[in-house]
Motif scaffolding. Structure first.
Motif, PDB file in Angstrom:
ATOM      1  N   ARG A 265       0.856  -1.189   0.000  1.00 43.57           N
ATOM      2  CA  ARG A 265       0.000   0.000   0.000  1.00 43.57           C
ATOM      3  C   ARG A 265       0.887   1.232   0.000  1.00 43.57           C
ATOM      4  O   ARG A 265       1.820   1.334   0.782  1.00 43.57           O
ATOM      5  CB  ARG A 265      -0.903   0.007   1.220  1.00 43.57           C
ATOM      6  CG  ARG A 265      -1.859  -1.153   1.240  1.00 43.57           C
ATOM      7  CD  ARG A 265      -2.704  -1.116   2.468  1.00 43.57           C
ATOM      8  NE  ARG A 265      -3.553  -2.302   2.500  1.00 43.57           N
ATOM      9  CZ  ARG A 265      -4.394  -2.570   3.460  1.00 43.57           C
ATOM     10  NH1 ARG A 265      -4.501  -1.747   4.485  1.00 43.57           N
ATOM     11  NH2 ARG A 265      -5.120  -3.650   3.411  1.00 43.57           N
ATOM     12  N   ILE A 266       0.590   2.138  -0.898  1.00 44.88           N
ATOM     13  CA  ILE A 266       1.367   3.368  -1.026  1.00 44.88           C
ATOM     14  C   ILE A 266       0.399   4.534  -1.034  1.00 44.88           C
ATOM     15  O   ILE A 266      -0.641   4.475  -1.692  1.00 44.88           O
ATOM     16  CB  ILE A 266       2.210   3.367  -2.315  1.00 44.88           C
ATOM     17  CG1 ILE A 266       3.220   2.232  -2.267  1.00 44.88           C
ATOM     18  CG2 ILE A 266       2.920   4.696  -2.500  1.00 44.88           C
ATOM     19  CD1 ILE A 266       4.012   2.063  -3.517  1.00 44.88           C
ATOM     20  N   GLY A 267       0.731   5.589  -0.312  1.00 43.09           N
ATOM     21  CA  GLY A 267      -0.107   6.783  -0.297  1.00 43.09           C
ATOM     22  C   GLY A 267       0.669   7.989  -0.786  1.00 43.09           C
ATOM     23  O   GLY A 267       1.840   8.151  -0.462  1.00 43.09           O
ATOM     24  N   PHE A 268       0.035   8.816  -1.587  1.00 46.90           N
ATOM     25  CA  PHE A 268       0.633  10.067  -2.056  1.00 46.90           C
ATOM     26  C   PHE A 268      -0.167  11.208  -1.450  1.00 46.90           C
ATOM     27  O   PHE A 268      -1.396  11.230  -1.567  1.00 46.90           O
ATOM     28  CB  PHE A 268       0.585  10.160  -3.588  1.00 46.90           C
ATOM     29  CG  PHE A 268       1.612   9.332  -4.275  1.00 46.90           C
ATOM     30  CD1 PHE A 268       2.842   9.867  -4.614  1.00 46.90           C
ATOM     31  CD2 PHE A 268       1.363   8.010  -4.589  1.00 46.90           C
ATOM     32  CE1 PHE A 268       3.791   9.113  -5.260  1.00 46.90           C
ATOM     33  CE2 PHE A 268       2.312   7.241  -5.230  1.00 46.90           C
ATOM     34  CZ  PHE A 268       3.530   7.794  -5.561  1.00 46.90           C
ATOM     35  N   VAL A 269       0.492  12.148  -0.840  1.00 50.48           N
ATOM     36  CA  VAL A 269      -0.169  13.294  -0.222  1.00 50.48           C
ATOM     37  C   VAL A 269       0.331  14.556  -0.903  1.00 50.48           C
ATOM     38  O   VAL A 269       1.539  14.753  -1.042  1.00 50.48           O
ATOM     39  CB  VAL A 269       0.125  13.357   1.289  1.00 50.48           C
ATOM     40  CG1 VAL A 269      -0.495  14.582   1.913  1.00 50.48           C
ATOM     41  CG2 VAL A 269      -0.359  12.092   1.968  1.00 50.48           C
TER      42      VAL A 269
END
Length: 79
Positions: free
Chosen positions: A59-63
């Motif tokens: 799981r990867i999140g970009f903010v």
């Protein structure tokens, strides 16, 4: 008596304050930083540093991806 302070004087005062803060911090480091004669207890070094077991789902999140970040997201999705 109020003295107007210009930008140059403000920068000089800020630099002097930062220098004094650094000097105070360095003197605390030189004196051992508090309790003298004690050192932290650390365990043995790991065999493989920064190693983790593999996982099925990544799981990867970009903010706040902005302009260039959108391209990074698209490239990651292609991988």
């Amino acid at each position: 008596m109020t003295r107007d302070i210009d930008r140059r004087d403000l920068l000089k005062l800020g630099a002097a304050g930062a220098g004094l803060a650094m000097a105070g911090g360095l003197s605390a480091c030189a004196s051992g930083g508090g309790v003298q004669g004690s050192s932290p207890v650390v365990g043995p070094a790991p065999d493989l540093p920064l190693a983790a077991p593999p996982i099925d789902n990544v799981r990867i999140g970009f903010v706040g991806v902005g302009l260039q970040g959108g391209a990074h997201v698209r490239n990651l999705l292609r991988i």
